[in-house]
Design a protein around this motif. Structure first.
Motif, PDB file in Angstrom:
ATOM      1  N   GLU A  16      -7.769  21.607  25.001  1.00  0.00           N
ATOM      2  CA  GLU A  16      -6.641  21.251  24.153  1.00  0.00           C
ATOM      3  C   GLU A  16      -6.901  21.572  22.685  1.00  0.00           C
ATOM      4  O   GLU A  16      -6.000  21.485  21.850  1.00  0.00           O
ATOM      5  CB  GLU A  16      -6.353  19.764  24.340  1.00  0.00           C
ATOM      6  N   GLN A  17      -8.152  21.987  22.362  1.00  0.00           N
ATOM      7  CA  GLN A  17      -8.465  22.364  20.974  1.00  0.00           C
ATOM      8  C   GLN A  17      -7.871  23.737  20.610  1.00  0.00           C
ATOM      9  O   GLN A  17      -7.910  24.141  19.462  1.00  0.00           O
ATOM     10  CB  GLN A  17      -9.986  22.385  20.775  1.00  0.00           C
ATOM     11  N   VAL A  18      -7.322  24.439  21.608  1.00  0.00           N
ATOM     12  CA  VAL A  18      -6.753  25.768  21.342  1.00  0.00           C
ATOM     13  C   VAL A  18      -5.527  25.620  20.432  1.00  0.00           C
ATOM     14  O   VAL A  18      -4.654  24.802  20.714  1.00  0.00           O
ATOM     15  CB  VAL A  18      -6.317  26.430  22.674  1.00  0.00           C
ATOM     16  N   PRO A  19      -5.455  26.430  19.362  1.00  0.00           N
ATOM     17  CA  PRO A  19      -4.296  26.310  18.468  1.00  0.00           C
ATOM     18  C   PRO A  19      -2.992  26.533  19.243  1.00  0.00           C
ATOM     19  O   PRO A  19      -2.896  27.453  20.051  1.00  0.00           O
ATOM     20  CB  PRO A  19      -4.502  27.445  17.452  1.00  0.00           C
ATOM     21  N   GLY A  20      -2.036  25.652  19.032  1.00  0.00           N
ATOM     22  CA  GLY A  20      -0.719  25.809  19.661  1.00  0.00           C
ATOM     23  C   GLY A  20      -0.626  25.229  21.061  1.00  0.00           C
ATOM     24  O   GLY A  20       0.420  25.291  21.701  1.00  0.00           O
ATOM     25  N   CYS A  21      -1.727  24.658  21.575  1.00  0.00           N
ATOM     26  CA  CYS A  21      -1.716  24.139  22.956  1.00  0.00           C
ATOM     27  C   CYS A  21      -1.642  22.616  23.020  1.00  0.00           C
ATOM     28  O   CYS A  21      -1.835  22.046  24.078  1.00  0.00           O
ATOM     29  CB  CYS A  21      -2.977  24.564  23.696  1.00  0.00           C
ATOM     30  N   GLN A  22      -1.407  21.979  21.897  1.00  0.00           N
ATOM     31  CA  GLN A  22      -1.470  20.507  21.879  1.00  0.00           C
ATOM     32  C   GLN A  22      -0.397  19.891  22.781  1.00  0.00           C
ATOM     33  O   GLN A  22       0.741  20.353  22.834  1.00  0.00           O
ATOM     34  CB  GLN A  22      -1.319  19.981  20.445  1.00  0.00           C
ATOM     35  N   LEU A  23      -0.797  18.862  23.501  1.00  0.00           N
ATOM     36  CA  LEU A  23       0.112  18.168  24.408  1.00  0.00           C
ATOM     37  C   LEU A  23       0.380  16.768  23.863  1.00  0.00           C
ATOM     38  O   LEU A  23      -0.479  16.190  23.191  1.00  0.00           O
ATOM     39  CB  LEU A  23      -0.530  18.014  25.795  1.00  0.00           C
ATOM     40  N   ASN A  24       1.556  16.223  24.195  1.00  0.00           N
ATOM     41  CA  ASN A  24       1.776  14.824  23.843  1.00  0.00           C
ATOM     42  C   ASN A  24       1.201  13.945  24.956  1.00  0.00           C
ATOM     43  O   ASN A  24       0.756  14.450  25.996  1.00  0.00           O
ATOM     44  CB  ASN A  24       3.255  14.533  23.552  1.00  0.00           C
ATOM     45  N   THR A  25       1.212  12.617  24.725  1.00  0.00           N
ATOM     46  CA  THR A  25       0.548  11.722  25.681  1.00  0.00           C
ATOM     47  C   THR A  25       1.159  11.823  27.083  1.00  0.00           C
ATOM     48  O   THR A  25       0.436  11.849  28.087  1.00  0.00           O
ATOM     49  CB  THR A  25       0.600  10.274  25.164  1.00  0.00           C
TER      50      THR A  25
END
Ligand code: KIV
Ligand code: ZN
Length: 387
Positions: A16-25
């Motif tokens: 999830e540290q990949v830029p642009g790959c962030q997920l919400n809870t």
């Protein structure tokens, strides 16, 4: 040696540290449940001190998922460990993953410290974490570039301090497989008490060697592998879970078992790709669009005679319905005949030759030949064929 290989999934932390790959809870819970169904042993759910979002996700994943161990990352810092302990309070099985850089460049440039002080900080962190949880994993960041003799001293000290798992990351993806495998063997041969802990691999793919290095680690005695779905992760990514699971399943001589239900690999891969908005390259091993597609005439002919000629994995084993024979300008008569017969059209040899000639002309002009195209060439149409 024990032949159970533990799968530690870090899609929700390193991935999830990949830029642009962030997920919400909510999305993270969806992925965590899919990982549980897939059969992973440990889910690294986040780095709680890094943000309120990560902290909250570790809490919610701990509530939603009960079978795997839930793991939270920390630095070798008491405050990080306190926050991780708090975030893990609902987890049925919990682990703290603490650690520190051990290579000379990390010691000098990141910590402006020295080797002895780093051992002290590592030991203090493990001891502190053990006050709250029984399962403590220690990572020696940049172990890939850490001199083996010093690494062995660090690992021996943290096992004595109570570490249950010792993670040997090739943080920069630099090691050769022979070198990484030898590093694991060196630790087994030189660390007192190594039998009290599980050795874990954590490989990055900067030079395209993450999977090879992970397997070299396993062959030399590591019994946990840290992986991500689709190999996502920092820079060129981490070792791909699906690759390790299928290597272990296909190579019986390795004589090791995982708990992965491989038929759930493909649906999980699709889910992660779509939630993270991160397409999977078409030629990606196991889960890429072309991983089970045959396009050259020689291969198609072989596969139509017997799939074992060009397939080492049954696509059903990874949750894909079937292989595909893609009609291109390199396809032979056998593939065309097979596709027509699936569509209900049987042609005599003369006719097949003529249709094949027309097919080649079209295939030279058009990249995607679909069923309607070949039905038109064969003088049939869908309606006719479904009557
Ligand atoms: O690559 C690495 O070294 C890591 C550690 C924090 C485990 O991700
Ligand atoms: Zn990493």
């Amino acid at each position: 040696m024990d032949n159970r290989l533990f799968i530690f999934d870090t899609t929700l932390r390193d991935g999830e540290q990949v830029p642009g790959c962030q997920l919400n809870t909510v999305e993270k819970i969806q992925v965590a449940k899919a990982l549980e169904a897939l059969g992973v042993d440990v889910i690294e759910a986040g780095f709680p001190i890094s943000s309120p979002g990560d902290f909250n996700s570790v809490i919610e994943i701990s509530k939603a998922v009960t079978w795997p161990t839930i793991c939270a990352l920390t630095r070798s810092v008491q405050k990080d460990i306190d926050v991780a302990v708090d975030a893990l309070r609902f987890a049925k099985h919990k682990r703290i993953h603490t650690g520190i850089g051990t290579s000379d460049s990390h010691i000098k440039y990141k910590f402006n410290s020295n080797r002895e002080e780093i051992i002290e900080r590592a030991v203090a962190a493990v001891k502190y974490a053990r006050r709250f949880v029984e399962d403590v994993e220690f990572y020696a960041e940049d172990a890939g570039r850490t001199e083996n003799e010093y690494l062995a001293r660090v690992i021996e000290a943290v096992i004595k301090a109570g570490a249950t798992v010792v993670n040997i990351p090739d943080t920069t993806g630099y090691c050769l497989p022979s070198e990484y495998g030898a590093k694991i063997k060196y630790l087994i041969d030189h660390v007192d008490g190594i039998d009290k802990a599980i050795i874990s691999t954590h490989c990055h793919n900067d030079l395209g060697m993450a999977t090879a290095n992970t397997i070299a680690g396993v062959l030399n005695g590591a019994r946990q592998v840290e992986v991500t779905i689709n190999g996502i992760g920092e820079r060129a990514g981490n070792t791909a879970l699906e690759e390790i699971a299928m290597i272990i399943k296909s190579h019986h001589e390795i004589d090791i078992q995982t708990n992965i239900n491989t038929q759930k690999i493909y649906p999980t891969s699709r889910m992660v790709s779509s939630l993270m908005n991160m397409p999977v390259q078409p030629n990606k091993a196991i889960v890429g669009r072309n991983a089970f597609a045959h396009s050259s005439g020689i291969h198609q002919d072989g596969v139509l005679k017997n799939v074992q000629t060009y397939e080492i994995i049954d696509p059903h084993d990874v949750g894909i319905d079937d292989n595909s024979i893609v009609l291109t300008a390199r396809s032979g008569r056998a593939a065309l005949k097979n596709r027509l017969s699936v569509l209900g059209v049987k042609l005599e040899q003369d006719n097949l030759d003529k249709v094949y000639e027309e097919f080649l002309k079209l295939a030279d002009k058009k990249k995607d030949i679909n069923d309607d195209d070949i039905l038109v060439l064969a003088g049939a149409d869908r309606a006719q064929n479904h009557r």
